[in-house]
Design a protein around this motif. Structure first.
Motif, PDB file in Angstrom:
ATOM      1  N   LEU A   1      57.779  12.339  30.565  1.00  0.00           N
ATOM      2  CA  LEU A   1      59.084  12.850  31.171  1.00  0.00           C
ATOM      3  C   LEU A   1      58.630  13.842  31.758  1.00  0.00           C
ATOM      4  CD1 LEU A   1      62.086  11.977  28.659  1.00  0.00           C
ATOM      5  CD2 LEU A   1      61.403  10.859  31.041  1.00  0.00           C
ATOM      6  N   TYR A   2      57.698  14.946  30.951  1.00  0.00           N
ATOM      7  CA  TYR A   2      57.201  16.165  31.672  1.00  0.00           C
ATOM      8  C   TYR A   2      56.564  15.810  32.660  1.00  0.00           C
ATOM      9  CZ  TYR A   2      54.271  20.537  32.222  1.00  0.00           C
ATOM     10  OH  TYR A   2      53.452  21.504  32.631  1.00  0.00           O
ATOM     11  N   GLU A   3      55.629  14.800  32.921  1.00  0.00           N
ATOM     12  CA  GLU A   3      54.856  14.527  34.067  1.00  0.00           C
ATOM     13  C   GLU A   3      55.884  14.107  35.175  1.00  0.00           C
ATOM     14  OE1 GLU A   3      51.824  15.085  34.327  1.00  0.00           O
ATOM     15  OE2 GLU A   3      51.438  15.384  32.343  1.00  0.00           O
ATOM     16  N   GLU A   4      56.794  13.271  34.761  1.00  0.00           N
ATOM     17  CA  GLU A   4      57.718  12.994  35.763  1.00  0.00           C
ATOM     18  C   GLU A   4      58.450  14.275  36.481  1.00  0.00           C
ATOM     19  OE1 GLU A   4      60.292   9.841  34.636  1.00  0.00           O
ATOM     20  OE2 GLU A   4      61.701  10.035  36.227  1.00  0.00           O
ATOM     21  N   ALA A   5      58.904  15.152  35.469  1.00  0.00           N
ATOM     22  CA  ALA A   5      59.709  16.280  35.999  1.00  0.00           C
ATOM     23  C   ALA A   5      58.798  17.034  36.845  1.00  0.00           C
ATOM     24  CB  ALA A   5      59.908  17.064  34.878  1.00  0.00           C
ATOM     25  N   MET A   6      57.371  17.355  36.515  1.00  0.00           N
ATOM     26  CA  MET A   6      56.659  17.892  37.304  1.00  0.00           C
ATOM     27  C   MET A   6      56.400  17.513  38.761  1.00  0.00           C
ATOM     28  SD  MET A   6      56.152  20.966  35.468  1.00  0.00           S
ATOM     29  CE  MET A   6      54.553  21.773  35.693  1.00  0.00           C
ATOM     30  N   LYS A   7      56.357  16.250  38.933  1.00  0.00           N
ATOM     31  CA  LYS A   7      56.290  15.536  40.185  1.00  0.00           C
ATOM     32  C   LYS A   7      57.177  16.028  41.077  1.00  0.00           C
ATOM     33  CE  LYS A   7      53.350  11.800  38.653  1.00  0.00           C
ATOM     34  NZ  LYS A   7      53.623  10.688  37.975  1.00  0.00           N
ATOM     35  N   ALA A   8      58.552  16.053  40.450  1.00  0.00           N
ATOM     36  CA  ALA A   8      59.678  16.303  40.994  1.00  0.00           C
ATOM     37  C   ALA A   8      59.638  17.765  41.743  1.00  0.00           C
ATOM     38  CB  ALA A   8      61.074  16.038  40.578  1.00  0.00           C
ATOM     39  N   LEU A   9      59.023  18.471  40.798  1.00  0.00           N
ATOM     40  CA  LEU A   9      58.929  20.028  41.304  1.00  0.00           C
ATOM     41  C   LEU A   9      57.590  20.379  41.976  1.00  0.00           C
ATOM     42  CD1 LEU A   9      60.498  21.409  38.019  1.00  0.00           C
ATOM     43  CD2 LEU A   9      61.429  21.614  40.305  1.00  0.00           C
ATOM     44  N   ALA A  10      57.007  19.481  42.456  1.00  0.00           N
ATOM     45  CA  ALA A  10      55.492  19.457  42.911  1.00  0.00           C
ATOM     46  C   ALA A  10      55.666  20.536  44.372  1.00  0.00           C
ATOM     47  CB  ALA A  10      54.930  18.202  43.319  1.00  0.00           C
TER      48      ALA A  10
END
Lengths: 341, 271
Positions: free
Chosen positions: B262-271
């Protein structure tokens, strides 16, 4: 005892005054000396002792209304900005209703806020159990970094107030609305954290504070007639407890009574028992106080009698610990005899 | 020179990424209410407040009391990025012997103006500082960032009366109005609406804005500074979990544990 500058309560007329009044004089003294003091009250200035201060220093007085929680929180902000703050309300409202704010804002931040529980103990008298505070000392004592003081009379109350202003971190002081005997004078030593031996004796010790100190001195006098020497110690500071004096009393007299105008759970008696149970000298102790119940309506003096807080009650507690001390000594002697054989 | 709105938005994105990294590293903490607060904190610390990160206890500084103390990760990340301490320290959040305690501790963290933790207590503290400032003739302002669920606490309204009664125009409360709390929506649990009317009847100056729009935020704070004789509350309409689509408006992201995926997914959204 001339060197302590005590009033000779056995041979002179004893004057009485509410310790709330000593609080008021202490506050005025601080302001007169130029301390950057702010005194807060929550709509109790008439009884708590702050109305005289309000009259003298209206700019330094803040009545927050019936908002005890907000009063403590606001005091935190004033202290953060460098003010010397005294907050005042009934003991049960200060220590009870505002406990979480005292814990989480004042103590967690180690802020210089002095919390004054007025009309505490049984001194709210006629108001009865819901307004008397018997557990304030116990609940304040558990808070990290909190200093807890119960002055014995109006003279000591003034000194405690002035000393609290110079003590880093939070301080809780308990005052009484009822007139209580004045047994100390301006020259009697007072230092936060240092108990005072007000009467010498080697058979047993009574550790006490507040109005109970007067009763303890009278009890010691009663017991003197039975040939018993009872040491009487003013433990005005419950936290930090003067462990040196407590331990010395345990070692030198071997039997202790604590006496307080509050719950037998967690107050001065609790503090002394905690200290001694973990020392090398287990000692018989009797805790005189109010046993796991609320107070009730009545005159302060009547209530002290009703709850067994008079000199005769302390005297019988001393006799009880003395008999336990003797049976312990008997056991020690038997054990020693067995070892020899 | 103050950063431009575009620069502020870039900073906010960095702070949001820091918050997620801290929460993953700590294995606990409050994501939703931290992310909803980020733009408010960035607007304050970069665009509004007079502070000196190299001198955290400078007497004339503006103060912030984080009454919604569970948003500590957002405040820590903002303070680190603003230069109060090393950004690397953010990875120690909630860990043993850290200076970044779960809830703010002024004795451990540079830049924290008041230790807080128990809900509903910050506004009283802000009022006390404001009273002292007025007595001493000091010009600094005191900001108090509150959660909306926090308004269930009675002490908030005691403090609301006190600030208005004493005309504490140097106090500016900011309500992170994300409409969610730990157990669900504020309006389902115990309704807070109409929130503007409540504060207005408590004699506060009320401004309501989009709490993710830094231009509206800075404008609201300068309006607050110009109001005399009355404290101001800025009701900042926000989204709990703002910036991370799967967290947005989800009560469970109040304090749910973040996994690696989920962290990876969240960081993608905030790229």
């Amino acid at each position: 005892m001339a060197e302590m500058g005590l009033v000779d309560i056995h041979h002179s007329v004893v004057e009485t005054e509410a310790t709330n009044r000593g609080y008021e004089r202490g506050l005025i003294e601080l302001a007169e000396r130029g301390t950057d003091i702010i005194v807060m009250d929550a709509d109790l200035a008439g009884s708590s002792g702050t109305s005289g201060f309000r009259k003298r220093f209206p700019d330094r007085f803040l009545d927050i209304g019936l908002c005890e929680q907000d009063m403590i929180g606001t005091a935190a902000g004033l202290a953060l900005a460098g003010k010397c703050v005294f907050v005042t309300t009934h003991g049960m409202l200060a220590a009870g209703k505002a406990w979480d704010i005292i814990r989480s804002t004042i103590c967690y931040g180690s802020l210089n806020v002095n919390i004054c529980g007025a009309d505490a103990g049984l001194s709210a008298g006629g108001a009865g159990g819901s307004r008397q505070s018997l557990e304030d000392v116990a609940v304040m004592r558990t808070l990290p970094g909190m200093t807890v003081i119960v002055p014995t009379d109006a003279v000591e109350a003034r000194k405690a107030t002035v000393a609290a202003a110079r003590t880093p971190g939070p301080v809780y002081i308990r005052f009484a609305a009822a007139r209580v005997p004045i047994i100390t004078t301006n020259i009697t030593p007072f230092t936060i954290g240092q108990a005072g031996v007000y009467r010498q004796g080697d058979d047993a010790s009574v550790l006490t504070n507040g109005v109970m100190l007067y009763e303890a001195l009278k009890a010691a006098r009663l017991l003197e007639d039975d040939g018993l020497g009872v040491r009487v110690i003013n433990c005005h500071t419950i936290k930090p407890l003067d462990r040196a004096i407590v331990n010395r009393a345990a070692v030198e007299t071997g039997a202790l009574v604590t006496a307080e105008e509050g719950s037998t759970i967690g107050g001065l008696g609790g503090a002394v028992a905690e200290a001694l149970a973990q020392s090398s000298r287990p000692t018989p102790i009797k805790i005189v106080g109010i046993e796991d119940r609320f107070g009730e309506s009545g005159e302060h003096e009547q209530l002290l009698s009703h709850f067994g807080l008079k000199s005769r009650d302390i005297a019988s507690a001393v006799r009880e610990v003395l008999s336990r001390k003797r049976s312990l000594e008997g056991r020690d002697t038997e054990a020693a005899r067995d070892r020899v054989q | 020179m103050s950063p431009t709105p575009i620069e502020l938005r870039d900073i906010a994105k960095v702070v949001r990424r820091d918050v997620l990294t801290m929460l993953l590293e700590a294995g606990s903490g409050h994501a939703g209410g931290s992310l909803s607060s980020v733009d408010i904190l960035v607007a304050l610390y970069w665009g509004v407040m007079r502070v000196r990160p190299d001198r955290p206890s400078w007497e004339e500084r503006d103060r912030l009391v984080l009454s919604k103390a569970h948003a500590a990760p957002a405040l820590y990340a903002a303070l680190a990025r603003r230069g109060y301490f090393d950004v690397k320290d953010l990875l120690t959040f909630r860990k043993i012997r850290t200076k970044l305690q779960g809830f703010p501790d002024m004795h451990k963290t540079p830049g924290i103006d008041a230790s807080v933790g128990s809900p509903g207590q910050g506004l009283s503290i802000a009022n006390g500082i404001a009273m002292a400032a007025k007595r001493d003739g000091r010009q600094y302002r005191i900001y108090c960032l509150m959660g909306d669920g926090e308004a269930h606490e009675g002490q908030v309204w005691e403090a609301g009366m006190t600030a208005a009664h004493h005309k504490l125009d140097n106090v500016c409360a900011v309500i992170d109005r994300n409409r969610m709390m730990g157990d669900g929506g504020t309006e389902d649990i115990v309704a807070l609406s109409p929130l503007q009317d409540k504060w207005r009847t408590f004699n506060w100056h009320v401004v309501e804005i989009d709490g993710h729009n830094v231009e509206q935020l800075t404008a609201a704070f300068s309006e607050a500074a110009s109001v005399k004789g009355q404290p101001t509350v800025v009701i900042a309409r926000t989204v709990k979990g703002k910036g991370v689509p799967f967290m947005e408006n989800k009560a469970e992201w109040h304090d749910r544990k973040l996994t690696e995926d989920l962290y990876e997914e969240a960081m993608k959204a905030l790229a």
